[in-house]
Design a protein around this motif. Structure first.
Motif, short mmCIF file in Angstrom:
data_model
loop_
_atom_site.label_atom_id
_atom_site.label_comp_id
_atom_site.label_asym_id
_atom_site.label_seq_id
_atom_site.Cartn_x
_atom_site.Cartn_y
_atom_site.Cartn_z
N LEU A 1 1.63 -0.89 -7.59
CA LEU A 1 0.89 -2.14 -7.42
C LEU A 1 1.06 -3.04 -8.63
N ALA A 2 1.01 -2.45 -9.83
CA ALA A 2 1.22 -3.24 -11.05
C ALA A 2 2.63 -3.83 -11.08
N ALA A 3 3.61 -3.03 -10.62
CA ALA A 3 4.99 -3.53 -10.60
C ALA A 3 5.13 -4.71 -9.63
N LEU A 4 4.48 -4.61 -8.47
CA LEU A 4 4.54 -5.71 -7.51
C LEU A 4 3.88 -6.97 -8.07
N ALA A 5 2.73 -6.79 -8.74
CA ALA A 5 2.05 -7.95 -9.33
C ALA A 5 2.90 -8.58 -10.43
N LEU A 6 3.52 -7.74 -11.27
CA LEU A 6 4.40 -8.27 -12.31
C LEU A 6 5.60 -8.98 -11.69
N GLY A 7 6.06 -8.45 -10.56
CA GLY A 7 7.19 -9.09 -9.89
C GLY A 7 6.89 -10.50 -9.45
N THR A 8 5.63 -10.79 -9.11
CA THR A 8 5.28 -12.16 -8.74
C THR A 8 5.40 -13.11 -9.92
N ILE A 9 5.32 -12.57 -11.14
CA ILE A 9 5.47 -13.40 -12.33
C ILE A 9 6.94 -13.57 -12.69
N LEU A 10 7.70 -12.49 -12.60
CA LEU A 10 9.08 -12.50 -13.06
C LEU A 10 10.07 -13.02 -12.03
N SER A 11 9.67 -13.01 -10.76
CA SER A 11 10.60 -13.40 -9.71
C SER A 11 10.99 -14.87 -9.84
N GLY A 12 12.25 -15.15 -9.63
CA GLY A 12 12.72 -16.53 -9.67
C GLY A 12 12.68 -17.22 -8.32
N SER A 13 12.36 -16.47 -7.27
CA SER A 13 12.33 -17.02 -5.92
C SER A 13 10.90 -17.05 -5.40
N GLN A 14 10.52 -18.18 -4.86
CA GLN A 14 9.17 -18.29 -4.31
C GLN A 14 9.03 -17.44 -3.04
N VAL A 15 10.10 -17.31 -2.28
CA VAL A 15 10.05 -16.47 -1.08
C VAL A 15 9.81 -15.02 -1.47
N LEU A 16 10.55 -14.55 -2.50
CA LEU A 16 10.36 -13.18 -2.97
C LEU A 16 8.96 -13.01 -3.57
N ALA B 1 -8.75 2.70 -10.13
CA ALA B 1 -7.68 2.72 -9.14
C ALA B 1 -6.81 3.95 -9.25
N TRP B 2 -6.48 4.35 -10.49
CA TRP B 2 -5.55 5.48 -10.67
C TRP B 2 -6.21 6.84 -10.48
N ALA B 3 -7.54 6.86 -10.24
CA ALA B 3 -8.24 8.13 -10.09
C ALA B 3 -8.85 8.29 -8.70
N ALA B 4 -8.58 7.36 -7.79
CA ALA B 4 -9.24 7.41 -6.49
C ALA B 4 -8.75 8.60 -5.66
N THR B 5 -7.46 8.87 -5.66
CA THR B 5 -6.88 10.00 -4.93
C THR B 5 -5.81 10.66 -5.80
N GLY B 6 -5.27 11.75 -5.29
CA GLY B 6 -4.26 12.46 -6.06
C GLY B 6 -3.02 11.63 -6.35
N GLY B 7 -2.63 10.77 -5.43
CA GLY B 7 -1.44 9.96 -5.63
C GLY B 7 -1.73 8.54 -6.07
N SER B 8 -2.96 8.28 -6.48
CA SER B 8 -3.33 6.91 -6.83
C SER B 8 -2.65 6.42 -8.10
N ALA B 9 -2.32 7.33 -9.01
CA ALA B 9 -1.66 6.90 -10.24
C ALA B 9 -0.32 6.26 -9.92
N TYR B 10 0.45 6.87 -8.99
CA TYR B 10 1.74 6.30 -8.60
C TYR B 10 1.54 4.99 -7.84
N ALA B 11 0.54 4.98 -6.95
CA ALA B 11 0.27 3.76 -6.19
C ALA B 11 -0.16 2.62 -7.11
N THR B 12 -0.96 2.95 -8.12
CA THR B 12 -1.40 1.92 -9.07
C THR B 12 -0.23 1.38 -9.86
N ALA B 13 0.68 2.27 -10.26
CA ALA B 13 1.87 1.82 -10.99
C ALA B 13 2.73 0.91 -10.12
#
Length: 382
Positions: free
Chosen positions: A55-70, A41-53
């Motif tokens: 994406l990981a932050a969004l996925a982690l947010g689904t774990i840490l979020s206290g709101s089901q809507v969020l 994922a981080w090597a697909a394009t020049g900006g993929s490293a940032y996009a992968t980071a």
């Protein structure tokens, strides 16, 4: 967010992150059928490293979020970003290669997409969204995907190239698949609903009908098709005029008959369960008002049993959409034609071209029936 909900979020987001970290997002091949090289994922394009980071932050947010809507919003945003990365990565890989090269979606993409979708579905379920709201919520991503396809954003992916090369076959497969499903569903309803009522009205009949339907349900599909080929073929030979109606040992006729037989058990069993679940007091009230057995069934029993009956039909429709793919083995048509052709050519994108529409049809049918079931249940409550 409660501890069970947080554990569920971890179960979904963890594999999504693991899939992206350990498996390639894309698969680059020199041509259609040779093995390829995985692209992380981080090597697909020049900006993929940032996009992968991100994406990981969004996925982690689904774990840490206290709101089901969020949590729902984060999972949907992660899915959108994942799709963007796939499209951009494919465009970058195809920019300096020959027209015979192919870029397929890799294992990391499919695992991440599947578990992020499960995370979104779990959050929507915990919020308690009604079926119509879920349909409206799903319409947004579907519209975005349709727009991306219309603008050619994903045209460099191999599955879209397979679609361009097999557009006529795809259209015929869609029409054939719908014909199989509808052709099996109509006779299954005409037979299964009366059988379910008979099981309710006559315990002796129930002791015979449900075991027989269970045996039909557990018969392997290939065996069922084979068993039907002989009598239908003999019938077509004895009465040649039936061939004009499509009746024969191979083709759509044995497939529709087999699919209809498989559909009988859920319809009959749920009809019986729904009628059995009608409160005795409601029946007594109807009889006290002078309703005949037929009017009691039509005005009291069936309306109260309708949510359970619709649940059985929902199971039947989803099951039939999936089983119809096997009909291609006997010339029945449908999306199984693309699936088995792709398997024979070792072209997995062609397999996906036949598989993904089946999944989409099943999800659409399930959501539609969920809406109808909720509507009838609210009508009863009112």
């Amino acid at each position: 967010m409660s501890a069970p909900a947080r554990r569920a979020a971890l179960v979904y987001a963890g594999p999504a992150l693991g899939g992206l970290a350990l498996l390639p997002l894309l698969d680059f091949r020199a041509n259609r059928i040779v093995g390829g090289d995985g692209v992380m994922a981080w090597a697909a394009t020049g900006g993929s490293a940032y996009a992968t980071a991100l994406l990981a932050a969004l996925a982690l947010g689904t774990i840490l979020s206290g709101s089901q809507v969020l949590r729902l919003a984060l999972a949907l945003a992660a899915l959108a970003l994942l799709g963007w990365m796939a499209g951009q990565g494919a465009e970058a890989l195809m920019a300096e290669t020959s027209e015979f090269a192919r870029v397929s979606l890799g294992g990391g993409f499919w695992i991440a997409a599947a578990f992020l979708a499960l995370a979104a579905a779990d959050a929507a379920a915990r919020i308690g969204l009604r079926a119509m709201v879920r349909i409206a919520l799903l319409a947004g991503p579907v519209a975005a995907l349709a727009l991306a396809l219309q603008t050619g954003f994903f045209d460099d992916l191999s599955i879209l190239r397979e679609y361009d090369a097999n557009r006529d076959v795809f259209d015929a497969a869609l029409a054939g698949h719908l014909r199989l499903v509808l052709g099996a569903l109509v006779p299954a309803l005409l037979i299964g609903l009366p059988l379910g009522w008979l099981c309710f009205a006559c315990p002796r009949a129930r002791a015979v009908i449900l075991p027989v339907l269970n045996i039909l349900q557990t018969t392997p599909s290939i065996a069922m098709f084979g068993l039907l080929m002989v009598p239908l073929g003999a019938l077509a030979r004895s009465y040649p005029g039936l061939r004009d109606w499509g009746v024969g040992g191979i083709g759509a006729a044995p497939a529709i008959v087999a699919l209809a037989l498989y559909a009988l058990l859920p319809i009959a069993a749920n009809t019986y369960a729904g009628l059995s679940g009608v409160p005795a007091a409601m029946r007594e009230a109807g009889r006290g008002m002078g309703l005949s057995p037929a009017r009691l069934l039509a005005q009291v029993e069936l309306p109260l049993a309708l949510p359970v009956i619709l649940t059985g039909i929902r199971i039947t429709v989803v099951q039939t959409i999936g089983l119809a793919a096997v009909a291609a083995l006997i010339g029945g048509g449908g999306f199984g034609t693309l699936v088995f052709r792709g398997m024979g050519q070792a072209a997995m994108d062609l397999v996906l071209l036949g598989t993904l529409p089946i999944v989409a049809l099943a999800i659409a049918a399930s959501l539609a029936f969920d809406a109808m079931i909720e509507a009838t249940a609210r009508g009863e409550a009112a």
